[in-house]
Structure formats: structure tokens, C-alpha cells
Design a protein around this motif. Structure first.
Motif, PDB file in Angstrom:
ATOM      1  N   THR A 187       0.853  -1.196   0.000  1.00 17.96           N
ATOM      2  CA  THR A 187       0.000   0.000   0.000  1.00 17.96           C
ATOM      3  C   THR A 187       0.891   1.249   0.000  1.00 17.96           C
ATOM      4  O   THR A 187       2.060   1.185   0.406  1.00 17.96           O
ATOM      5  N   PRO A 188       0.373   2.371  -0.454  1.00 16.37           N
ATOM      6  CA  PRO A 188       1.158   3.613  -0.427  1.00 16.37           C
ATOM      7  C   PRO A 188       1.684   3.956   0.960  1.00 16.37           C
ATOM      8  O   PRO A 188       2.805   4.469   1.099  1.00 16.37           O
ATOM      9  N   ASN A 189       0.926   3.657   1.975  1.00 13.34           N
ATOM     10  CA  ASN A 189       1.365   3.948   3.335  1.00 13.34           C
ATOM     11  C   ASN A 189       2.565   3.089   3.726  1.00 13.34           C
ATOM     12  O   ASN A 189       3.529   3.554   4.350  1.00 13.34           O
ATOM     13  N   GLN A 190       2.536   1.786   3.314  1.00 14.04           N
ATOM     14  CA  GLN A 190       3.659   0.894   3.601  1.00 14.04           C
ATOM     15  C   GLN A 190       4.908   1.344   2.849  1.00 14.04           C
ATOM     16  O   GLN A 190       6.021   1.319   3.391  1.00 14.04           O
ATOM     17  N   ILE A 191       4.738   1.735   1.592  1.00  6.63           N
ATOM     18  CA  ILE A 191       5.879   2.197   0.795  1.00  6.63           C
ATOM     19  C   ILE A 191       6.501   3.442   1.423  1.00  6.63           C
ATOM     20  O   ILE A 191       7.725   3.584   1.500  1.00  6.63           O
ATOM     21  N   ARG A 192       5.660   4.368   1.878  1.00  6.89           N
ATOM     22  CA  ARG A 192       6.166   5.588   2.506  1.00  6.89           C
ATOM     23  C   ARG A 192       6.960   5.274   3.769  1.00  6.89           C
ATOM     24  O   ARG A 192       8.036   5.842   3.999  1.00  6.89           O
ATOM     25  N   LYS A 193       6.474   4.351   4.582  1.00  8.13           N
ATOM     26  CA  LYS A 193       7.175   3.983   5.820  1.00  8.13           C
ATOM     27  C   LYS A 193       8.526   3.312   5.519  1.00  8.13           C
ATOM     28  O   LYS A 193       9.526   3.546   6.204  1.00  8.13           O
ATOM     29  N   MET A 194       8.562   2.468   4.470  1.00  4.15           N
ATOM     30  CA  MET A 194       9.833   1.819   4.109  1.00  4.15           C
ATOM     31  C   MET A 194      10.850   2.845   3.629  1.00  4.15           C
ATOM     32  O   MET A 194      12.047   2.765   3.948  1.00  4.15           O
ATOM     33  N   GLU A 195      10.394   3.839   2.846  1.00  2.69           N
ATOM     34  CA  GLU A 195      11.305   4.881   2.377  1.00  2.69           C
ATOM     35  C   GLU A 195      11.839   5.703   3.539  1.00  2.69           C
ATOM     36  O   GLU A 195      13.022   6.072   3.570  1.00  2.69           O
ATOM     37  N   GLU A 196      10.984   6.010   4.488  1.00  2.00           N
ATOM     38  CA  GLU A 196      11.431   6.762   5.659  1.00  2.00           C
ATOM     39  C   GLU A 196      12.464   5.956   6.459  1.00  2.00           C
ATOM     40  O   GLU A 196      13.460   6.508   6.942  1.00  2.00           O
ATOM     41  N   ALA A 197      12.246   4.626   6.594  1.00  2.00           N
ATOM     42  CA  ALA A 197      13.191   3.780   7.328  1.00  2.00           C
ATOM     43  C   ALA A 197      14.551   3.740   6.637  1.00  2.00           C
ATOM     44  O   ALA A 197      15.603   3.791   7.280  1.00  2.00           O
ATOM     45  N   ASN A 198      14.555   3.659   5.305  1.00  2.00           N
ATOM     46  CA  ASN A 198      15.813   3.653   4.552  1.00  2.00           C
ATOM     47  C   ASN A 198      16.552   4.977   4.719  1.00  2.00           C
ATOM     48  O   ASN A 198      17.788   5.002   4.847  1.00  2.00           O
ATOM     49  N   GLN A 199      15.810   6.085   4.697  1.00  2.00           N
ATOM     50  CA  GLN A 199      16.447   7.385   4.870  1.00  2.00           C
ATOM     51  C   GLN A 199      17.073   7.519   6.264  1.00  2.00           C
ATOM     52  O   GLN A 199      18.174   8.038   6.419  1.00  2.00           O
ATOM     53  N   ILE A 200      16.367   7.033   7.285  1.00  2.00           N
ATOM     54  CA  ILE A 200      16.895   7.080   8.655  1.00  2.00           C
ATOM     55  C   ILE A 200      18.155   6.219   8.772  1.00  2.00           C
ATOM     56  O   ILE A 200      19.149   6.608   9.387  1.00  2.00           O
ATOM     57  N   ARG A 201      18.127   5.030   8.146  1.00  2.00           N
ATOM     58  CA  ARG A 201      19.285   4.121   8.210  1.00  2.00           C
ATOM     59  C   ARG A 201      20.499   4.741   7.521  1.00  2.00           C
ATOM     60  O   ARG A 201      21.613   4.710   8.047  1.00  2.00           O
ATOM     61  N   LYS A 202      20.292   5.333   6.341  1.00  2.00           N
ATOM     62  CA  LYS A 202      21.407   5.953   5.624  1.00  2.00           C
ATOM     63  C   LYS A 202      21.953   7.158   6.380  1.00  2.00           C
ATOM     64  O   LYS A 202      23.154   7.407   6.398  1.00  2.00           O
ATOM     65  N   ALA A 203      21.046   7.906   7.011  1.00  2.00           N
ATOM     66  CA  ALA A 203      21.491   9.084   7.757  1.00  2.00           C
ATOM     67  C   ALA A 203      22.309   8.706   8.981  1.00  2.00           C
ATOM     68  O   ALA A 203      23.178   9.469   9.424  1.00  2.00           O
ATOM     69  N   SER A 204      22.050   7.523   9.563  1.00  2.00           N
ATOM     70  CA  SER A 204      22.765   7.101  10.770  1.00  2.00           C
ATOM     71  C   SER A 204      24.082   6.389  10.470  1.00  2.00           C
ATOM     72  O   SER A 204      24.844   6.102  11.381  1.00  2.00           O
ATOM     73  N   GLU A 205      24.371   6.076   9.201  1.00  2.00           N
ATOM     74  CA  GLU A 205      25.612   5.400   8.847  1.00  2.00           C
ATOM     75  C   GLU A 205      26.799   6.351   9.021  1.00  2.00           C
ATOM     76  O   GLU A 205      26.740   7.506   8.587  1.00  2.00           O
ATOM     77  N   PRO A 206      27.924   5.866   9.642  1.00  2.00           N
ATOM     78  CA  PRO A 206      29.122   6.715   9.789  1.00  2.00           C
ATOM     79  C   PRO A 206      29.916   6.741   8.486  1.00  2.00           C
ATOM     80  O   PRO A 206      30.997   6.162   8.382  1.00  2.00           O
ATOM     81  N   THR A 207      29.382   7.390   7.495  1.00  2.00           N
ATOM     82  CA  THR A 207      29.995   7.368   6.159  1.00  2.00           C
ATOM     83  C   THR A 207      31.407   7.929   6.166  1.00  2.00           C
ATOM     84  O   THR A 207      32.308   7.400   5.502  1.00  2.00           O
ATOM     85  N   GLU A 208      31.619   9.019   6.916  1.00  2.00           N
ATOM     86  CA  GLU A 208      32.954   9.620   6.951  1.00  2.00           C
ATOM     87  C   GLU A 208      33.958   8.673   7.589  1.00  2.00           C
ATOM     88  O   GLU A 208      35.099   8.564   7.138  1.00  2.00           O
ATOM     89  N   LEU A 209      33.518   7.969   8.642  1.00  2.00           N
ATOM     90  CA  LEU A 209      34.401   7.015   9.301  1.00  2.00           C
ATOM     91  C   LEU A 209      34.737   5.851   8.377  1.00  2.00           C
ATOM     92  O   LEU A 209      35.879   5.395   8.315  1.00  2.00           O
ATOM     93  N   VAL A 210      33.729   5.375   7.648  1.00  2.00           N
ATOM     94  CA  VAL A 210      33.961   4.282   6.702  1.00  2.00           C
ATOM     95  C   VAL A 210      34.954   4.713   5.621  1.00  2.00           C
ATOM     96  O   VAL A 210      35.871   3.966   5.248  1.00  2.00           O
ATOM     97  N   LYS A 211      34.809   5.931   5.114  1.00  2.00           N
ATOM     98  CA  LYS A 211      35.732   6.429   4.101  1.00  2.00           C
ATOM     99  C   LYS A 211      37.148   6.535   4.658  1.00  2.00           C
ATOM    100  O   LYS A 211      38.131   6.183   3.990  1.00  2.00           O
ATOM    101  N   LEU A 212      37.260   6.996   5.912  1.00  2.00           N
ATOM    102  CA  LEU A 212      38.573   7.151   6.527  1.00  2.00           C
ATOM    103  C   LEU A 212      39.254   5.799   6.713  1.00  2.00           C
ATOM    104  O   LEU A 212      40.446   5.652   6.409  1.00  2.00           O
TER     105      LEU A 212
END
Length: 321
Positions: A53-78
Motif C-alpha cells: 500500500t502507499p502507506n507501507q511504501i512511505r514507511k519503508m522509504e522513511e526507514a531507509n532514509q533514517i538508516r542511511k542518515a545514521s551510517e558513519p559514512t565519513e568514518l567508513v571512508k577514513l
């Protein structure tokens, strides 16, 4: 007449009942078959056909955005960059074979320059003096102050690392094992002039005179105890094991009169097919003990055996039993 009509009506009722029951059975069978087919389709079908459903898709997209935002990307690059730099540095300072051989020959020349009666302490001091001189030479070479060096400027970095931070690994690799000297200043009551040969070199209890221990020595003989499965904590324990074997030997059996021990933490070289590890204790017998190798492996031998180190890593002793 009434009886015939009753029979006729009975037969019709029976046929009608049978027809109904069969129809019901067929309907039930078709329903069960349809259920089975539906189940198979669900388990074997493509899960990508599941619709959200559109509501489920929206929640999954929000979860992916939260997960990507919490990744220590700078640390991984270093960390990735550090790993890449570390690998590149390791490759850059790897000691080439010809350079390794050059250093080995210089160590041998320094050892040959000593008096034939030089003990192991004097040999250690000579090697350490050579190492300090070579490190100083490399440092001056890097500053452009050393003009007569046998080392090329592009080789200086690898040599400096081999003789400083990697010296322990390098010395072990060429067979130059030098265990730590054991000095007890608090109870230094040893009579003047007493030989400190074994105590300052080999860890563990000092070898008694009857062991006749010889450093960097390998004696030949028939094995009476297989060293691959016979390990001892120290050269002293190996010698004691040989003495014990000689005492317990039955009439007609070969009595141990040669012990050969591997004190090197990285194992000991031997030209056979086996991998000889630290603390191996070989008990041997020979009517006339014969040396395999003493102090260093000859240059001609190392030419035909590229894996042989410079220094004989074994400790041996020949006893009168």
C-alpha cells in the motif's frame, strides 16, 4: 400396484441421493484441488509480485532514509583510505630477494671477521654493531650525505624498515635467533670466571655439564624418539629426557646419547619434508656422533637450498652414557 409404485419411487430416491452425494464429493474435491494449487502458487511464485500500500511504501522509504542518515559514512571512508594506504606502504617497503641476500652476506662477513674462538655474546654484539652502522648509513643516504653506500636510494626505505621495526622478523627469517639475555643482578653470586654460555642465551634452567650443550648445532644420528611428537619446555628438559631414556633403555636397545632441540619461536629449518616447530626435542643415537651443521649453513649449501637460513637454529648436545 401400490407396491410397484413404491419400488419405483424408492429407486428414484436412491438414484437421486447417490447423484447428490457424488456431486457434493466432486465439488469438495475441486475445492481441495484449487486450495492445493493456490498454495503451490504462493510458495513458488515470484515474491516481487507482492503489492504494498502507499502507506507501507512511505514507511519503508522513511526507514531507509533514517538508516542511511545514521551510517558513519565519513568514518567508513577514513578506514578505507587508511587500509589502502597501509597496503600501499606494505608493498612499497617489501624487501626484494637480491637486497635480502646482500644484507645476509654482510652479516656473514661480519661474523667471519671475528676470532674463531668468539662466543655467542661476541657474535651478538658484532651483529648488533653491524645493524646500527647500517641504519646510520641508510639515514645518511636519505639525507644525501652517504656517497659510497652499497644500497641504492630507492632501496633505503625497505632496508631501514627491515633493520628497525621488522628486525625481529627479519632475523628470525634468516635463522639469526637471539633469545633475550637472562640477567639476575639481585643474586649475582656466580664465581668469577665461570662460564655463562648457556644461561645468558637459552631460556630455562641452565644446562648441566653432562649435557654438553652447543648452540647453533645440529648432530646426526638414528632417532630413538621422534621430535615431531616430542616437545619439551626447554633445552634442559630435552637433555634430561635423553638421560632418562638412556637409563630406562632395555638391553640391546639404542640408548640416547644425542639430543637436538629447537628453541626458535618460529621453528627450525631442516632439509627434510617436515615442518619443525618450536620446542621439538629429538633424541638420537650414534656410535660415532657426526655433525650435520655447525654455526652457519655453508654458502654452497644455501645456493642449492634457497629456503635455508644463514644461522643454524638448533641446539644440540652429545653425552657419554
Amino acid at each position: 400396484m401400490a407396491r410397484g409404485e413404491w419400488l419405483h419411487n424408492g429407486r428414484c430416491s436412491y438414484k437421486r441421493t447417490t447423484l447428490i452425494v457424488c456431486s457434493v464429493n466432486i465439488i469438495v474435491a475441486l475445492y481441495v484441488l484449487r486450495s492445493l494449487c493456490t498454495s503451490l502458487y504462493i510458495y513458488s511464485g515470484d515474491y516481487r509480485t507482492v503489492k504494498y500500500t502507499p502507506n507501507q511504501i512511505r514507511k519503508m522509504e522513511e526507514a531507509n532514509q533514517i538508516r542511511k542518515a545514521s551510517e558513519p559514512t565519513e568514518l567508513v571512508k577514513l578506514v578505507t583510505r587508511l587500509k589502502r594506504n597501509f597496503v600501499n606502504e606494505e608493498r612499497a617497503v617489501e624487501l626484494p630477494q637480491h637486497l635480502r641476500q646482500k644484507l645476509v652476506h654482510e652479516i656473514l662477513d661480519r661474523l667471519r671477521s671475528l676470532d674463531s674462538a668468539a662466543n655467542v655474546t661476541e657474535q651478538r654484539e658484532a651483529v648488533e654493531s653491524w645493524r646500527e652502522e647500517k641504519i646510520k648509513e641508510v639515514q645518511e643516504l636519505n639525507r644525501g650525505e652517504y656517497l659510497n653506500s652499497t644500497i641504492l636510494p630507492e632501496e633505503a626505505r625497505a632496508v631501514a624498515r627491515a633493520l628497525s621495526s621488522d628486525w625481529s622478523d627479519f632475523s628470525e627469517e634468516i635463522g639469526l635467533w637471539i633469545p633475550l639475555q637472562i640477567i639476575n643482578k639481585e643474586h649475582d653470586d656466580k664465581p668469577e670466571g665461570e662460564d655463562e654460555f648457556e644461561e645468558e642465551i637459552l631460556p630455562g634452567t641452565k644446562l648441566p655439564p653432562e649435557c654438553h650443550g652447543e648452540l647453533h648445532t645440529d648432530y646426526d644420528g638414528a632417532a630413538v624418539r621422534w621430535g615431531l611428537t616430542h616437545h619439551k619446555e626447554s633445552a634442559y628438559d630435552c637433555c634430561m629426557s635423553c638421560l632418562d631414556h638412556a637409563k630406562r633403555a632395555k638391553p640391546g636397545e639404542n640408548k640416547c646419547n644425542i639430543w637436538v632441540y629447537c628453541p626458535s619461536e618460529t621453528g627450525c629449518y631442516s632439509p627434510d619434508i617436515y615442518e619443525h616447530k618450536n620446542q621439538e626435542c629429538w633424541l638420537k643415537y650414534a656410535e660415532t656422533p657426526k655433525l650435520n651443521f655447525k654455526d652457519t649453513y655453508p654458502e654452497s649449501y644455501r645456493d642449492s637450498h634457497p629456503n635455508a637460513p644463514v644461522i643454524v637454529p638448533w641446539v644440540s648436545g652429545v653425552m657419554s652414557v
